[in-house]
Enzyme design. Structure first.
Site, PDB file in Angstrom:
ATOM      1  CG  ASP A 199      65.402  25.787   1.287  1.00  0.00           C
ATOM      2  OD1 ASP A 199      65.368  25.878   2.526  1.00  0.00           O
ATOM      3  OD2 ASP A 199      64.412  25.472   0.610  1.00  0.00           O
ATOM      4  CE  LYS A 242      62.377  22.483  -7.858  1.00  0.00           C
ATOM      5  NZ  LYS A 242      63.550  23.083  -7.198  1.00  0.00           N
TER       6      LYS A 242
END
Length: 820
Positions: free
Chosen positions: A630, A537
């Site tokens: 999230d 990422k």
């Protein structure tokens, strides 16, 4: 043993042994007699003949009769030999074979019977063993002689006097703990003193030579290589009868006074020469003061202008560096630890040498030197200590620049041209090759985040660029030869390999394009690190200020390093540089759960496992006071599609938001998350995000899993605003009646956060559904049982402590051996 094997004839012979009690009197000796026993019978068992041999044990209370017969109609003489073999029956750990030899078990030896004594090691119950080590006072029975006992000194056990190793010379001791002494006995090459001491006397004493630690040897006034009282040692085999004081007085009166007068004259001359040399050195340093970087700093910039390159691996008559490299290859170094390496620089030239080691702080490592700079006269040496600290898991193969200057550098260049003119040409070519084909220390390197933006737009400009570089190189070469050379420079190889850590080297990570995902803060790539597929990422440092991202990024790294849960994605490491922030985790080839739901059909068992594993991962996070912020199916990675595997999915991408302790009740971060999964209290601003906000998101994820599609129909809910308005009004979508987790979902998306269950309760309920499926309970009855559990939860303590503890281990599926 009864043996006929040595007989000369070769007829078939048999031997029969009859056993009778001593108090019996027989007139007939036969096996058929009731008072006799045919103990043993052998025939024709000798090697390479028809003769016989018998080995048999004899009891002391029995009489034995031996019958030897020839089984053929022949006449001959049979020689019968009797002898005792295998005394004591070979013991409990062996047997006597037909040849009268004891055959012992493994680890035992024949020592008058099979025993451990003599097997080459000291066993339990043995004080010593001569087969294991030499021991003067050890008997063949593996016991110490009377008056001696086993004593361990320096890890070695031997039979010694019981008073040994007390630092005092006692009876039966030749020594005690000193040089040449082994367990209070003098070793080979040593003998005891006439009056025993703690140490022993070397056998070299008496050879007429003055050996190490001897005051004398067989000379006048010498006994046992020591000068006796009234005699003095003076580095000779003889002792003398004068002390050093008397000898010194005699020496001073006859020799030293005239010698001092001579030394004073020499000192005056040397002082004048020293003054002239010192003045010359000071003048040279003053002339070069403006050019040389003689300032006490850790890092001195490297500049190779007007410098002549020298290959440190090639020998030269002017200076040496030994060893010619900084090499840590023999051991792996720990990341973040400082390691030192010492080498020596020597000036072989007649002029003063000035050296400078150019330290630096780089992306992968820091290096400093002590001393950084200094001066050396002819044949003078100095030890340089290089201190290296690796910043990440990496393999370093770099070059550290070093600058060398001489007081009269022109004289050296003239000497080189005169004695070895081809050396300058070779060094010049090496310098040009090094400067153009290698990357200079400290030069910025391109990270993989910027590499991903490179396009093939260079086209035909390479030829023009190459031509321009060739012209510039030619001009630089001409300028180099015309300008005056003022110094040498060389590159000292630096090689090191670090141990594994969570700080990774970005050059070892190879990204695969295109990206496999993208989010608010970063882009996710599939990559390869040291032959292993990983997920990387890369934070969007081009859209966000790196200084703004760095604190939360470092917080996420610290968080991921502590998390160890099978239902949370495994953290491998991170990359932190001036323009790149990246997280490296394990790679799940099946992709996100959202993608899997859209492209695959799912069995009821697999749907339950997905819900169970998500709840297990979230329970681990909440037990450690971590809010996901999230939670959605995009942030759930599918690990396996077999519902009976230990793990089928893993929670990820929770660290970019903050962790906090639920007892505080709230955080300062709002409006983080995806609208479709967002709890109503976050949209209305009534309350900040809490652990119960994740429970609402879990309910939406479970709905999406069970329906196999997006929960909100795009025709009824065309945008995010319509979803937020619908949820904010307290409304929820309709769930099918056959949904096994309908009640769990309805309780988890309650409008009031306080009414929502915790994840350990949810896990308990999912386990209950599985048990009811095994018992063939109908879905409606199962939902009723779950609703009753929630009703009890509102009035009494719902979770049994032992059951809660069991659930928190996240292994309930495996522990119950579910067959769905």
């Amino acid at each position: 043993m009864i043996d006929t094997c040595n007989s000369s004839l070769n007829y078939s012979v048999s031997i029969q042994l009859i056993e009778v009690n001593q108090n019996e009197s027989l007139t007939e000796f036969s096996c058929s007699s009731s008072k006799a026993t045919c103990s043993r019978y052998v025939a024709s068992n000798c090697e390479n003949s028809k003769l016989a041999r018998m080995v048999a044990p004899l009891e002391p209370t029995k009489n034995y009769f031996i019958f030897v017969s020839v089984d053929e109609n022949n006449i001959g003489t049979v020689n019968v030999t009797f002898k005792t073999v295998c005394p004591f029956g070979c013991g409990e750990h062996g047997f006597c074979n037909n040849n009268g030899i004891c055959i012992c078990e493994d680890g035992y030896v024949d020592n008058g019977g099979c025993s451990l004594c003599g097997n080459g090691k000291i066993d339990d119950g043995e004080e010593c063993d001569l087969s294991a080590q030499e021991d003067k006072y050890c008997a063949e029975t593996c016991k110490c002689y009377f008056g001696f006992t086993p004593i361990t000194i320096n890890g070695i056990t031997k039979c010694s006097p019981s008073t040994c190793n007390n630092g005092v010379i006692d009876q039966n001791e030749e020594c005690d703990g000193g040089k040449g002494c082994d367990h209070c006995l003098c070793q080979e090459g040593y003998v005891k003193y006439e009056k025993a001491r703690e140490y022993c006397l070397s056998t070299k004493c008496g050879n007429g030579k003055l050996d190490e630690e001897e005051e004398c040897d067989n000379g006048d006034g010498c006994y046992e290589c020591e000068c006796q009282e009234g005699w003095y040692s003076y580095n000779s085999k003889n002792c003398r009868d004068k002390s050093y004081g008397l000898a010194a007085a005699d020496f001073i009166g006859r020799i030293l006074i005239p010698y001092w007068i001579f030394l004073i004259l020499i000192g005056c001359v040397s002082g004048i020469v020293h003054w002239k040399v010192t003045s010359k050195i000071k003048n040279e340093l003053k002339e070069m003061e403006g050019a040389l970087p003689f300032f006490e700093t850790t890092i001195i910039p490297f500049n190779k202008e007007n410098s002549q390159f020298i290959d440190v691996k090639s020998s030269n008559p002017y200076f040496t560096i030994d060893p010619p490299s900084i090499d840590f290859q023999e051991e792996r170094v720990e990341v973040g630890e400082v390691y030192s390496y010492t080498f020596t620089i020597t000036n072989n030239w007649k002029e003063v040498l000035h050296y400078t080691f150019h330290a630096g702080e780089y992306l992968k490592y820091d290096i400093t030197f002590k001393p950084v700079t200094g001066s050396l006269r002819q044949y003078q040496s100095v030890d340089i200590q290089a201190m290296v600290c690796l910043k990440c898991t990496t393999v370093i193969n770099e070059r550290v620049p070093v600058t060398i200057r001489f007081g009269q550098l022109n004289s050296i260049l003239k000497n080189i041209k005169k004695e070895n003119p081809e050396m300058l040409d070779q060094l010049s070519q090496n310098s040009s090759h090094v400067s153009e084909n290698s990357q200079q220390q400290g030069e910025p390197r391109r990270s993989f985040s910027s590499l991903s933006n490179i396009s093939n737009k260079s086209g035909g400009s390479d030829k023009n660029s190459s031509h321009e570089q060739s012209q510039q190189s030619s001009k630089s070469s001409k300028k180099h030869h015309t300008e005056r050379i003022r110094k040498f420079h060389l590159y000292l190889p630096l090689q090191a390999e670090s141990t594994l850590s969570t700080k990774l080297d970005y050059e070892e990570i190879h990204l695969h394009h295109p990206p496999i995902g993208s989010g608010t803060f970063g882009i996710v790539y599939r990559a390869e690190w040291r032959g292993v597929d990983v997920a990387v990422k890369v934070m969007k440092t081009d859209l966000f200020d790196l200084n703004d991202l760095l604190p939360n990024f470092l917080q996420e790294v610290e968080l991921l390093e502590k998390i160890r849960c099978p239902f949370i994605i495994n953290f491998i490491g991170s990359v932190t540089s001036s323009d790149t922030l990246a997280l490296v985790t394990e790679f799940c080839p099946l992709g996100s759960l959202r993608k899997y739901i859209k492209t695959n059909s799912m069995s009821i068992e697999l749907k339950l496992r997905f819900c169970h594993d998500i709840a297990s991962g979230m329970d681990y996070l909440h037990q450690n006071d971590i809010i996901h912020h999230d939670l959605k199916t995009d942030n759930i990675l599918v690990y396996s599609k077999n519902p009976f595997d230990p793990v089928v999915c893993k929670v990820t991408d929770f660290g970019t938001s903050r962790s906090f302790i639920e007892s505080l009740g709230k955080t300062g971060i709002q409006n983080i998350g995806t609208p479709m999964y967002m709890a109503p209290e976050l949209n209305t601003g009534e309350q900040d995000m809490t652990l119960k906000s994740d429970v609402f998101s879990f309910a939406i994820c479970c709905t999406e899993i069970w329906l196999g599609r997006d929960p909100y129909d795009p025709e009824k809910f065309p945008d995010s605003e319509s979803i937020l308005k619908f949820v904010g009004s307290g409304k929820r979508i309709e769930l099918p009646q056959d949904c096994l987790i309908k009640t769990i979902i309805e309780q988890s998306w309650k409008h009031n956060p306080k009414d929502r269950p915790q994840f350990d309760e949810i896990l308990h309920l999912i386990d209950g559904i599985v048990k009811q499926m095994k018992l063939n309970v109908s879905p409606s009855q199962s939902q009723s049982n779950i609703q009753n559990s929630f009703d009890k939860r509102n009035s009494v303590v719902f979770i049994n402590p032992e059951q809660s503890k069991s659930n928190s281990s996240h292994n309930s599926f495996n522990d119950q051996e579910i067959v769905l």
